[in-house]
Design a protein around this motif. Sequence first.
Motif, short mmCIF file in Angstrom:
data_model
loop_
_atom_site.label_atom_id
_atom_site.label_comp_id
_atom_site.label_asym_id
_atom_site.label_seq_id
_atom_site.Cartn_x
_atom_site.Cartn_y
_atom_site.Cartn_z
N UNK A 88 0.81 -1.22 0.00
CA UNK A 88 0.00 0.00 0.00
C UNK A 88 0.84 1.27 0.00
N UNK A 89 2.15 1.13 -0.04
CA UNK A 89 3.04 2.29 0.02
C UNK A 89 3.31 2.87 -1.36
N UNK A 90 3.56 4.16 -1.40
CA UNK A 90 4.03 4.87 -2.59
C UNK A 90 5.39 5.47 -2.24
N UNK A 91 6.41 5.07 -2.97
CA UNK A 91 7.77 5.42 -2.57
C UNK A 91 8.47 6.38 -3.52
N UNK A 92 7.72 7.21 -4.23
CA UNK A 92 8.38 8.09 -5.19
C UNK A 92 9.23 9.16 -4.51
N UNK A 93 9.02 9.38 -3.21
CA UNK A 93 9.84 10.35 -2.48
C UNK A 93 10.91 9.69 -1.61
N UNK A 94 11.11 8.37 -1.79
CA UNK A 94 12.06 7.61 -0.98
C UNK A 94 12.96 6.80 -1.91
N UNK A 95 14.21 6.62 -1.52
CA UNK A 95 15.16 5.82 -2.31
C UNK A 95 16.00 4.96 -1.39
N UNK A 96 16.18 3.69 -1.77
CA UNK A 96 17.08 2.80 -1.05
C UNK A 96 18.51 3.08 -1.50
N UNK A 97 19.44 3.16 -0.55
CA UNK A 97 20.81 3.55 -0.86
C UNK A 97 21.79 2.67 -0.10
N UNK A 98 23.01 2.60 -0.64
CA UNK A 98 24.14 2.01 0.06
C UNK A 98 25.04 3.16 0.49
N UNK A 99 25.49 3.10 1.72
CA UNK A 99 26.32 4.15 2.30
C UNK A 99 27.71 3.59 2.57
N UNK A 100 28.73 4.28 2.09
CA UNK A 100 30.12 3.85 2.30
C UNK A 100 30.91 4.98 2.94
N UNK A 101 31.91 4.59 3.71
CA UNK A 101 32.78 5.56 4.39
C UNK A 101 34.11 4.89 4.70
N UNK A 102 35.11 5.71 4.97
CA UNK A 102 36.44 5.23 5.35
C UNK A 102 36.74 5.71 6.76
N UNK A 103 37.07 4.76 7.63
CA UNK A 103 37.41 5.08 9.02
C UNK A 103 38.91 5.29 9.12
N UNK A 104 39.37 6.53 9.30
CA UNK A 104 40.82 6.79 9.36
C UNK A 104 41.43 6.18 10.62
N UNK A 105 42.75 6.00 10.62
CA UNK A 105 43.40 5.49 11.84
C UNK A 105 43.40 6.52 12.95
N UNK A 106 43.34 6.02 14.18
CA UNK A 106 43.47 6.83 15.39
C UNK A 106 42.30 7.79 15.63
N UNK A 107 41.16 7.59 14.97
CA UNK A 107 40.00 8.42 15.29
C UNK A 107 39.39 7.93 16.60
N UNK A 108 38.71 8.83 17.30
CA UNK A 108 38.12 8.50 18.59
C UNK A 108 36.60 8.62 18.51
N UNK A 109 35.92 8.07 19.53
CA UNK A 109 34.48 8.18 19.60
C UNK A 109 34.06 9.65 19.60
N UNK A 110 33.06 9.94 18.78
CA UNK A 110 32.57 11.31 18.67
C UNK A 110 33.12 12.07 17.48
#
Length: 373
Positions: A88-110
């Motif tokens: 029953x949904x209409x999804x023309x305003x929504x998109x499924x996505x894949x999210x990628x990122x790189x975690x640098x060395x020595x980063x801390x929480x926050x």
Amino acid sequence: MHKLSKIIAILTLIVLSLSFSTAFAAASVVSSRIKDIAKVQGVRSNQLVGYGIVVGLSGTGDSNKTLETLQSVANMLKEFGVNITASSLKTKNVAAVMVTATLPPFVREGDTIDMTVSSMGDAKSIQGGTLLQTPLKAANGQVYAVGQGAVSTGGFAAGNGASSQQKNFPTVGMTPNGAIVEKTVESSLGDSGTISLSLGQPDFTTASRVAAAVNSRYGGVASAANPGRVDITVPPYYRGNVVGFVADLEDLYVTTDNIAKVVVNERTGTIVMGGNVGVDEIAIAQGGLNITIQKNTDVTQPAPYTLGETIKTSNTTTTVKEDKANTIVLQATANVNDIVGALNAVGATPRDIISILQAIKAAGALHADLQII
């Protein structure tokens, strides 16, 4: 006769320049910082990936044929107490996505890191949308960051059908500083009293020179374990300041050494070579066979006051011309720069030069690694 005189003059200049080749090679040696040719082992980044949804699109989202989007929206709404079927949904305003990122060395929480958001359905654009909270996992399955925020694509898609216009890729966007680090990847630096340098281009000579440069500064603390790694014992007076020790190491200069290599790109006719490429004495003949076919149409007119008809006839003329081969002889002290310069002077095209280099390598006269890409 003029071309022959030109070739003789070029070869004379090459022979005269060879007497200065040794001095030029010595002057062209360049030293590099250890920081530019090696890195400390254990100091590395980690890749993160997650699945999420982008909302707030202006009718450019996934269609109802994208089942993963329908199911994702239905599951999300259940978390907020809204029970609704996916059909029953209409999804023309929504998109499924894949999210990628790189975690640098020595980063801390926050700390915050950038994210790349890519559509995985049939959305036309994710420009202007907002990525909802998305856990980002590493290869071990653990969550190290959580991302959320506005998506900027830097492009657009407008119009419909033949009149549509598109700039860049509106289905891929960035969210700068959109992910918050939730877990730190602990990296030990010199805890055992030793560190290892990993060379960007493994080479026996370069590894030995790096160890020698470190030993000349700090004593016998370094040894080359293999062509790609140099093990270093942290001096006692640096045990409490390993970061300062690494910073001092990175400022040491080393004369690097690499294998002789010639890289050619047959698609573009590009030739890239090092200055340490050597060639044995060799003779090169460069010539070609030109064939020209011309088709002419003749008209035969009948005599006046006769019953004849005008007739068109086609005559084909074939001309074969074989150019005189240009022969170049280079001494054993020549290098590839001399060969390419002489071939350019006699009119050889880049593809001719590539073929000649391949033939020289096959003859065993080219002392270098010929790499074709």
